[in-house]
Design a protein around this motif. Sequence first.
Motif, PDB file in Angstrom:
ATOM      1  N   ASP A 106      46.256 -30.826 -30.827  1.00  0.00           N
ATOM      2  CA  ASP A 106      46.697 -32.477 -30.056  1.00  0.00           C
ATOM      3  C   ASP A 106      47.766 -32.842 -30.465  1.00  0.00           C
ATOM      4  O   ASP A 106      47.901 -33.806 -31.728  1.00  0.00           O
ATOM      5  CB  ASP A 106      45.336 -33.070 -31.338  1.00  0.00           C
ATOM      6  N   PHE A 107      48.216 -32.806 -29.616  1.00  0.00           N
ATOM      7  CA  PHE A 107      50.084 -33.167 -28.859  1.00  0.00           C
ATOM      8  C   PHE A 107      49.975 -34.696 -29.857  1.00  0.00           C
ATOM      9  O   PHE A 107      50.967 -34.643 -30.204  1.00  0.00           O
ATOM     10  CB  PHE A 107      50.329 -32.864 -27.687  1.00  0.00           C
ATOM     11  N   PRO A 158      56.142 -33.420 -28.517  1.00  0.00           N
ATOM     12  CA  PRO A 158      55.699 -31.599 -29.116  1.00  0.00           C
ATOM     13  C   PRO A 158      55.544 -31.383 -27.092  1.00  0.00           C
ATOM     14  O   PRO A 158      55.010 -31.669 -26.640  1.00  0.00           O
ATOM     15  CB  PRO A 158      54.849 -32.136 -29.557  1.00  0.00           C
ATOM     16  N   LEU A 159      55.885 -29.871 -27.441  1.00  0.00           N
ATOM     17  CA  LEU A 159      55.727 -29.337 -26.717  1.00  0.00           C
ATOM     18  C   LEU A 159      55.360 -27.928 -27.023  1.00  0.00           C
ATOM     19  O   LEU A 159      54.207 -27.452 -25.939  1.00  0.00           O
ATOM     20  CB  LEU A 159      57.120 -28.129 -25.781  1.00  0.00           C
ATOM     21  N   MET A 160      55.355 -27.441 -28.626  1.00  0.00           N
ATOM     22  CA  MET A 160      54.315 -25.759 -28.530  1.00  0.00           C
ATOM     23  C   MET A 160      54.331 -26.375 -30.757  1.00  0.00           C
ATOM     24  O   MET A 160      55.339 -27.007 -31.412  1.00  0.00           O
ATOM     25  CB  MET A 160      54.791 -24.969 -28.012  1.00  0.00           C
ATOM     26  N   VAL A 161      53.598 -25.329 -30.926  1.00  0.00           N
ATOM     27  CA  VAL A 161      53.688 -25.355 -32.122  1.00  0.00           C
ATOM     28  C   VAL A 161      53.531 -24.051 -32.285  1.00  0.00           C
ATOM     29  O   VAL A 161      52.731 -22.914 -31.711  1.00  0.00           O
ATOM     30  CB  VAL A 161      51.977 -25.445 -32.787  1.00  0.00           C
ATOM     31  N   VAL A 162      54.334 -23.150 -32.716  1.00  0.00           N
ATOM     32  CA  VAL A 162      55.333 -21.736 -32.949  1.00  0.00           C
ATOM     33  C   VAL A 162      54.559 -20.933 -34.369  1.00  0.00           C
ATOM     34  O   VAL A 162      55.616 -22.149 -35.559  1.00  0.00           O
ATOM     35  CB  VAL A 162      56.171 -21.427 -32.296  1.00  0.00           C
ATOM     36  N   ASN A 163      53.839 -20.224 -34.687  1.00  0.00           N
ATOM     37  CA  ASN A 163      53.796 -19.260 -35.829  1.00  0.00           C
ATOM     38  C   ASN A 163      54.567 -18.180 -35.826  1.00  0.00           C
ATOM     39  O   ASN A 163      54.750 -17.786 -34.980  1.00  0.00           O
ATOM     40  CB  ASN A 163      52.183 -19.088 -36.080  1.00  0.00           C
ATOM     41  N   ILE A 197      56.993 -26.865 -34.848  1.00  0.00           N
ATOM     42  CA  ILE A 197      56.526 -27.933 -34.258  1.00  0.00           C
ATOM     43  C   ILE A 197      58.122 -28.028 -33.281  1.00  0.00           C
ATOM     44  O   ILE A 197      58.830 -28.497 -33.664  1.00  0.00           O
ATOM     45  CB  ILE A 197      56.118 -28.852 -34.179  1.00  0.00           C
ATOM     46  N   LEU A 198      57.681 -27.417 -31.519  1.00  0.00           N
ATOM     47  CA  LEU A 198      59.370 -28.167 -31.371  1.00  0.00           C
ATOM     48  C   LEU A 198      58.651 -28.674 -29.854  1.00  0.00           C
ATOM     49  O   LEU A 198      58.091 -28.811 -30.001  1.00  0.00           O
ATOM     50  CB  LEU A 198      58.977 -25.999 -30.031  1.00  0.00           C
ATOM     51  N   VAL A 210      61.681 -30.388 -19.700  1.00  0.00           N
ATOM     52  CA  VAL A 210      62.391 -28.607 -18.690  1.00  0.00           C
ATOM     53  C   VAL A 210      63.547 -28.173 -19.896  1.00  0.00           C
ATOM     54  O   VAL A 210      62.963 -26.922 -19.949  1.00  0.00           O
ATOM     55  CB  VAL A 210      62.828 -29.300 -17.029  1.00  0.00           C
ATOM     56  N   ASN A 211      64.000 -29.437 -19.385  1.00  0.00           N
ATOM     57  CA  ASN A 211      65.249 -28.014 -20.966  1.00  0.00           C
ATOM     58  C   ASN A 211      64.961 -27.890 -22.524  1.00  0.00           C
ATOM     59  O   ASN A 211      65.306 -26.075 -22.496  1.00  0.00           O
ATOM     60  CB  ASN A 211      66.653 -29.020 -20.547  1.00  0.00           C
ATOM     61  N   ALA A 212      63.908 -28.363 -22.560  1.00  0.00           N
ATOM     62  CA  ALA A 212      63.684 -28.085 -24.443  1.00  0.00           C
ATOM     63  C   ALA A 212      62.636 -26.866 -24.129  1.00  0.00           C
ATOM     64  O   ALA A 212      62.585 -26.040 -24.820  1.00  0.00           O
ATOM     65  CB  ALA A 212      63.041 -29.269 -24.628  1.00  0.00           C
ATOM     66  N   ALA A 213      61.809 -27.092 -22.726  1.00  0.00           N
ATOM     67  CA  ALA A 213      61.033 -25.878 -22.407  1.00  0.00           C
ATOM     68  C   ALA A 213      61.313 -24.624 -22.465  1.00  0.00           C
ATOM     69  O   ALA A 213      61.543 -23.485 -23.288  1.00  0.00           O
ATOM     70  CB  ALA A 213      59.908 -26.166 -21.629  1.00  0.00           C
TER      71      ALA A 213
END
Length: 196
Positions: free
Chosen positions: A151-152, A166-171, A86-87, A124-127
């Motif tokens: 569902d953020f 939360p920005l995204m989930v990465v597998n 989880i980012l 922005v910077n975390a993205a």
Amino acid sequence: MSLVLDPTAQDLLFREAHTANAFTAEPVTDEQVQAIYDLVKFGPTAFNQTPLRITLVRSAEARERLVKHMAEGNQAKTQDAPLVAILSADNEFHEELPTLFPAFPQAKDVFFAERPAREGSAKVNAALQAAYFIIGVRAAGLAAGPMTGVDFEGVRKEFLDDDHTPLMVVNIGHAAEGASYPRSPRLAYEDVVTTV
């Protein structure tokens, strides 16, 4: 003009890289994740801020808690991936600026005293850092499956706190056979770049 980066590395990081939707059972170790972070932490951000936070989801119990917040089409692949990250953006990143940006330690108070300014900059910077992280995953010879079908708010309540967005989930893992869709088209240079 040609690129300085070796063509094999160009392929690994970009041309042959695909979003993975299925993975082998081979595990992803903490050492691999640390090596990824130790590389991508050098990617540039504004004021050298480091708002990205990475929550690694490993246990079966945590995986179940996460899967229920994923969009239906993302649930099975999140359940089966060797590692899920989880980012998120830390909206209190400014507390570290005196250390991380010693050239202007006052930036903490001059630019980021107000929460809305911090939230915008953190996102922005975390993205940016999340993009570096995905490229780092590829540099480690692994495949990434970034997802925003989440569902953020549910993920924030389940795993984070009010100071993290939360920005995204990465597998993450080794891509299985047929793990990716065929390469989709990309816009041409002249459709994207304008010179003024």
